[in-house]
Design an enzyme around this catalytic site. Structure first.
Site, mmCIF file in Angstrom:
data_model
loop_
_atom_site.group_PDB
_atom_site.id
_atom_site.type_symbol
_atom_site.label_atom_id
_atom_site.label_comp_id
_atom_site.label_asym_id
_atom_site.label_seq_id
_atom_site.Cartn_x
_atom_site.Cartn_y
_atom_site.Cartn_z
ATOM 1 N N ALA A 226 0.838 -1.209 0.000
ATOM 2 C CA ALA A 226 0.000 0.000 0.000
ATOM 3 C C ALA A 226 0.871 1.257 0.000
ATOM 4 O O ALA A 226 0.560 2.233 -0.699
ATOM 5 C CB ALA A 226 -0.922 -0.016 1.221
ATOM 6 N N ARG B 154 16.054 -6.466 15.116
ATOM 7 C CA ARG B 154 16.123 -5.660 16.331
ATOM 8 C C ARG B 154 17.562 -5.168 16.412
ATOM 9 O O ARG B 154 18.482 -5.930 16.175
ATOM 10 C CB ARG B 154 15.717 -6.491 17.553
ATOM 11 C CG ARG B 154 14.245 -6.906 17.480
ATOM 12 C CD ARG B 154 13.713 -7.356 18.827
ATOM 13 N NE ARG B 154 12.252 -7.410 18.790
ATOM 14 C CZ ARG B 154 11.553 -8.528 18.648
ATOM 15 N NH1 ARG B 154 12.145 -9.677 18.535
ATOM 16 N NH2 ARG B 154 10.235 -8.486 18.647
ATOM 17 N N GLY C 261 8.327 -0.544 20.286
ATOM 18 C CA GLY C 261 9.759 -0.224 20.267
ATOM 19 C C GLY C 261 10.145 0.465 18.962
ATOM 20 O O GLY C 261 10.829 1.499 18.953
ATOM 21 N N ASP D 35 0.851 -8.225 19.194
ATOM 22 C CA ASP D 35 0.565 -8.093 20.637
ATOM 23 C C ASP D 35 -0.646 -7.205 20.966
ATOM 24 O O ASP D 35 -1.216 -7.327 22.040
ATOM 25 C CB ASP D 35 1.786 -7.529 21.368
ATOM 26 C CG ASP D 35 3.008 -8.426 21.226
ATOM 27 O OD1 ASP D 35 2.823 -9.631 20.953
ATOM 28 O OD2 ASP D 35 4.136 -7.923 21.380
ATOM 29 N N GLU E 224 -11.818 -21.896 29.996
ATOM 30 C CA GLU E 224 -12.408 -21.808 31.350
ATOM 31 C C GLU E 224 -11.734 -20.723 32.185
ATOM 32 O O GLU E 224 -12.354 -20.112 33.052
ATOM 33 C CB GLU E 224 -12.283 -23.159 32.073
ATOM 34 C CG GLU E 224 -13.402 -24.149 31.754
ATOM 35 C CD GLU E 224 -13.432 -24.593 30.311
ATOM 36 O OE1 GLU E 224 -12.357 -24.705 29.704
ATOM 37 O OE2 GLU E 224 -14.531 -24.803 29.767
ATOM 38 N N ARG F 148 -18.685 -29.083 38.123
ATOM 39 C CA ARG F 148 -19.861 -28.703 37.331
ATOM 40 C C ARG F 148 -20.085 -29.624 36.135
ATOM 41 O O ARG F 148 -20.955 -29.398 35.313
ATOM 42 C CB ARG F 148 -19.741 -27.243 36.877
ATOM 43 C CG ARG F 148 -20.146 -26.272 38.004
ATOM 44 C CD ARG F 148 -20.152 -24.815 37.591
ATOM 45 N NE ARG F 148 -18.789 -24.313 37.411
ATOM 46 C CZ ARG F 148 -18.273 -23.947 36.250
ATOM 47 N NH1 ARG F 148 -19.003 -24.005 35.156
ATOM 48 N NH2 ARG F 148 -17.037 -23.519 36.173
ATOM 49 N N LYS G 104 -17.868 -30.513 33.637
ATOM 50 C CA LYS G 104 -17.171 -30.282 32.359
ATOM 51 C C LYS G 104 -16.264 -31.473 32.062
ATOM 52 O O LYS G 104 -15.699 -32.085 32.968
ATOM 53 C CB LYS G 104 -16.345 -29.004 32.448
ATOM 54 C CG LYS G 104 -17.222 -27.755 32.501
ATOM 55 C CD LYS G 104 -16.582 -26.605 31.765
ATOM 56 C CE LYS G 104 -17.516 -25.413 31.745
ATOM 57 N NZ LYS G 104 -17.077 -24.360 30.849
ATOM 58 N N GLN H 11 2.238 -18.537 16.097
ATOM 59 C CA GLN H 11 1.234 -17.470 16.196
ATOM 60 C C GLN H 11 1.573 -16.272 15.324
ATOM 61 O O GLN H 11 0.746 -15.410 15.082
ATOM 62 C CB GLN H 11 1.132 -16.968 17.651
ATOM 63 C CG GLN H 11 0.627 -18.003 18.618
ATOM 64 C CD GLN H 11 0.939 -17.624 20.067
ATOM 65 O OE1 GLN H 11 0.147 -16.964 20.711
ATOM 66 N NE2 GLN H 11 2.079 -18.037 20.568
HETATM 67 P P1 ADP Z 1 8.667 -3.958 18.534
HETATM 68 O O1 ADP Z 1 8.760 -2.845 17.567
HETATM 69 O O2 ADP Z 1 8.002 -5.169 17.942
HETATM 70 O O3 ADP Z 1 8.088 -3.534 19.855
HETATM 71 P P2 ADP Z 1 11.337 -3.916 19.747
HETATM 72 O O4 ADP Z 1 10.846 -3.383 21.051
HETATM 73 O O5 ADP Z 1 12.338 -5.011 19.798
HETATM 74 O O6 ADP Z 1 10.171 -4.481 18.826
HETATM 75 O O7 ADP Z 1 11.937 -2.676 18.938
HETATM 76 C C1 ADP Z 1 12.433 -2.856 17.611
HETATM 77 C C2 ADP Z 1 13.620 -1.955 17.409
HETATM 78 O O8 ADP Z 1 13.248 -0.585 17.533
HETATM 79 C C3 ADP Z 1 14.770 -2.112 18.412
HETATM 80 O O9 ADP Z 1 15.594 -3.224 18.136
HETATM 81 C C4 ADP Z 1 15.507 -0.802 18.219
HETATM 82 O O10 ADP Z 1 16.322 -0.837 17.061
HETATM 83 C C5 ADP Z 1 14.356 0.175 17.996
HETATM 84 N N1 ADP Z 1 14.022 0.830 19.271
HETATM 85 C C6 ADP Z 1 13.332 0.294 20.316
HETATM 86 N N2 ADP Z 1 13.256 1.163 21.342
HETATM 87 C C7 ADP Z 1 13.937 2.272 20.958
HETATM 88 C C8 ADP Z 1 14.242 3.531 21.579
HETATM 89 N N3 ADP Z 1 13.831 3.816 22.817
HETATM 90 N N4 ADP Z 1 14.978 4.428 20.870
HETATM 91 C C9 ADP Z 1 15.384 4.151 19.624
HETATM 92 N N5 ADP Z 1 15.132 2.994 18.989
HETATM 93 C C10 ADP Z 1 14.424 2.059 19.632
HETATM 94 O O1 F6P Z 2 6.169 -8.560 19.728
HETATM 95 C C1 F6P Z 2 5.814 -9.743 19.090
HETATM 96 C C2 F6P Z 2 6.356 -10.943 19.847
HETATM 97 O O2 F6P Z 2 5.968 -12.113 19.145
HETATM 98 C C3 F6P Z 2 5.921 -11.038 21.314
HETATM 99 O O3 F6P Z 2 4.610 -11.539 21.448
HETATM 100 C C4 F6P Z 2 6.992 -11.942 21.872
HETATM 101 O O4 F6P Z 2 7.179 -11.723 23.253
HETATM 102 C C5 F6P Z 2 8.213 -11.534 21.097
HETATM 103 O O5 F6P Z 2 7.769 -10.903 19.901
HETATM 104 C C6 F6P Z 2 9.126 -12.674 20.758
HETATM 105 O O6 F6P Z 2 10.237 -12.160 20.135
HETATM 106 P P1 F6P Z 2 11.312 -13.066 19.371
HETATM 107 O O7 F6P Z 2 10.703 -13.510 18.086
HETATM 108 O O8 F6P Z 2 12.468 -12.152 19.175
HETATM 109 O O9 F6P Z 2 11.610 -14.229 20.271
#
Ligand code: ADP
Ligand code: F6P
Length: 322
Positions: free
Chosen positions: A22, A72, A104, A127, A187, A211, A213, A254
């Protein structure tokens, strides 16, 4: 704005490809060049950019995962890392960026905006822990996957008169667990927001047994106060529960799979709106779904406000599990 880029970051989520498609096609519609950044902020730091044409995003609408891959990256969390990423983006002539990812990733997007780069975020994470949108891309598909798993496991649970403890993802958020428990007819549900003691779980299982089940299913969020394995050990030691105990940790199954109709629609709408927001001079915002509307909210709010879990759904789960 003539040249923009798009990346997918954090955990992959079904529908990310539909969002990339998109963004690319909307960008082309508005006369922009759209670059894909491979492996999220890692690709930003390494200058891993690729010009995306309309044909390059053909046939990806229905595919899980992300064609741009994701990562990450710890270095990007530092000021030095952010400056290096900005330098690479400037070298490539990128004037605006769309970041598709979880909370993040959106925190990372906010830092780039604060450094002066126009940035728009798109919520993509199974999530559903992101403030400012009713649903994130991938949640609906993940829920459908979990429910299918619950249905299958319940067949075995009933046949053997067993209690199954089923652990689902969600990091620190209980949304997937709570919704799965309602939609899969469990449950008991145990979430980080409303953890019940192990003794209370035992009592709930005994109650289900008394009950009449023929089985019991407990859905446990991975972020709950105790682990599913510890709970299974605890329950197996108690001899009064009535059911044999088994556990199943659903894990990464998942996160994959072809996006549902809902996720394809959400991703398509949010991807298009993200590019329109950049075109309209917006930055430091996320596009989200509020009721039936697609709206922009500030990334400042998204990254500082906590999403509330509605008491109503706990009540629904409790009443319907009788
Ligand atoms: P999600 O986006 O799924 O929540 P993460 O929390 O692992 O996954 O964040 C993904 C990436 O975003 C991190 O590896 C990092 O590169 C970047 N990031 C996360 N938090 C910060 C932050 N406070 N400042 C700058 N970059 C961040
Ligand atoms: O944020 C998505 C998620 O699948 C969470 O539900 C889980 O805690 C995490 O990522 C698992 O991360 P990884 O694939 O790095 O083990």
């Amino acid at each position: 704005m003539k040249r923009i880029a798009v990346m997918t970051s954090g955990g992959d989520a079904p529908g990310m490809n539909a969002a990339i498609r998109a963004v690319v096609r909307t960008g082309l519609e508005y006369g922009m060049e759209v670059y894909g950044i491979r492996q999220a902020y890692s690709g930003c730091l390494n200058g891993d950019f690729e010009l995306l044409t309309s044909r390059e995003v053909s046939g990806i609408l229905q595919r899980g995962g992300t064609i741009l891959q994701t990562a990450r990256n710890e270095e990007f969390k530092t000021l030095q890392g952010q400056r290096r990423a900005l330098r690479r983006l400037n070298e490539q002539g990128i004037e605006g960026l769309v970041v598709i990812g979880g909370d993040g990733s959106l925190r990372g997007a906010l830092t780039l905006h604060q450094h002066g780069l126009p940035v728009v975020g798109v919520p993509g994470s199974i999530d559903n822990d992101i403030w400012g949108t009713d649903m994130s891309i991938g949640v609906d598909t993940a829920l459908n996957t979990i429910i299918e798993a619950l249905d299958r496991i319940r067949d075995t649970a009933t046949s053997h008169q067993r209690a199954f403890l089923i652990e689902v993802m969600g990091r620190n958020c209980g949304y997937l667990a709570l919704m799965a428990s309602i939609l899969g007819g469990a449950e008991i549900v145990i979430t980080p927001e409303q953890t019940i003691s192990m003794d209370e779980v035992a009592e709930a299982l005994i109650d289900a047994y008394v009950r009449g089940k023929t089985h019991a299913v407990a859905v446990i969020a991975e972020g709950a106060a105790y682990s599913t394995t510890d709970l299974a050990t605890f329950l197996a030691k108690r001899k009064d529960v009535g059911f044999e105990i088994r556990l199943s940790i659903l894990g990464h199954m998942q996160r994959g799979g072809s996006p549902s109709a809902f996720d394809r629609r959400l991703a398509s709408m949010l991807g298009m709106r993200a590019v329109e927001a950049l075109r309209d001079g917006k930055s430091g915002v996320m596009v989200g779904m509020n009721g039936r509307k697609i709206e922009t909210v500030s990334l400042e709010d998204v990254t500082t406000k906590a999403r509330e879990m509605s008491e109503y759904y706990y009540e629904l789960a409790r009443i319907l599990s009788r």
